[in-house]
Design a protein around this motif. Structure first.
Motif, short mmCIF file in Angstrom:
data_model
loop_
_atom_site.label_atom_id
_atom_site.label_comp_id
_atom_site.label_asym_id
_atom_site.label_seq_id
_atom_site.Cartn_x
_atom_site.Cartn_y
_atom_site.Cartn_z
N ASN A 197 0.80 -1.22 0.00
CA ASN A 197 0.00 0.00 0.00
C ASN A 197 0.84 1.27 0.00
OD1 ASN A 197 -2.19 -1.65 -0.02
ND2 ASN A 197 -2.92 -1.09 2.01
N ALA A 198 2.11 1.16 0.32
CA ALA A 198 2.98 2.34 0.33
C ALA A 198 3.77 2.49 -0.97
CB ALA A 198 3.95 2.26 1.52
N SER A 199 3.58 1.58 -1.90
CA SER A 199 4.32 1.66 -3.16
C SER A 199 3.86 2.86 -3.98
CB SER A 199 4.12 0.37 -3.98
OG SER A 199 2.79 0.29 -4.45
N PRO A 200 4.73 3.39 -4.84
CA PRO A 200 4.32 4.51 -5.69
C PRO A 200 3.08 4.19 -6.54
CG PRO A 200 6.70 4.21 -5.80
CD PRO A 200 6.14 3.05 -5.01
N ALA A 201 2.99 2.96 -7.03
CA ALA A 201 1.82 2.57 -7.84
C ALA A 201 0.55 2.62 -7.00
CB ALA A 201 2.02 1.18 -8.44
#
Length: 171
Positions: free
Chosen positions: A65-69
């Motif tokens: 959930n913290a990924s750039p995507a």
């Protein structure tokens, strides 16, 4: 001789019980087993088992959930149909190449599964590549995967095969 009679009675009793309690019902070009008044998607269950047995998820990435995507997806979804879409919460996010499959929940809307494709301006929602709401009486995995494949035929097969619904509201 007594064993033969007992076996025959057992088979006849079993067939009688099945006949009295199990039916087959057609709905929207699909047959469902019906017992105890509830429809069961036997064909979908077989499709799910086959999918889990034969799929290859080695090229599919699970993104946090913290990924750039993930941040981009939540921003895109929040702007898709405000104000209700602003409460979007990412349940799962998977990527293969320039495609994503995201499962989301909302405060007021039905849960949704969306496909996104990378484009020159970032992630984009292909038209109609969305599932929202319950799949009942169908099993959720096969039903959602089939719908998304029909809406976006160019999506990698492995990405859809490796998607398994998480949210109970999709069932």
């Amino acid at each position: 001789m007594k064993r033969h009679v007992a076996a025959t009675l057992l088979v006849l009793t079993t067939l009688g019980v099945i006949n009295a309690h199990v039916d087959v019902e057609a709905q929207d070009d699909r047959y469902f087993g019906v017992w105890q008044g509830k429809k069961h998607d036997v064909i979908g269950w077989v499709a799910d088992q086959s999918n889990q047995l034969w799929r290859d998820c080695s090229t599919v990435q699970h993104l946090g959930n913290a990924s750039p995507a993930a941040v981009q997806v939540l921003t895109l979804i929040a702007d898709h149909s405000p104000p209700d879409s602003r409460s979007a919460r990412l349940v799962s996010l998977q990527q293969q190449g320039d495609w994503l499959v995201a499962e989301l929940t909302f405060a007021q809307l039905n849960p949704a599964v969306v496909l996104l494709r990378a484009g020159p301006a970032g992630w984009q929602l292909p038209e109609r590549a969305v599932w929202s709401g319950s799949t009942a009486p169908w099993r959720p995995g096969p039903r959602i995967r089939q719908h998304l494949a029909l809406q976006a035929p160019q999506v990698p097969a492995a990405l859809l095969a490796c998607y398994d619904p998480v949210t109970p509201g999709l069932r």
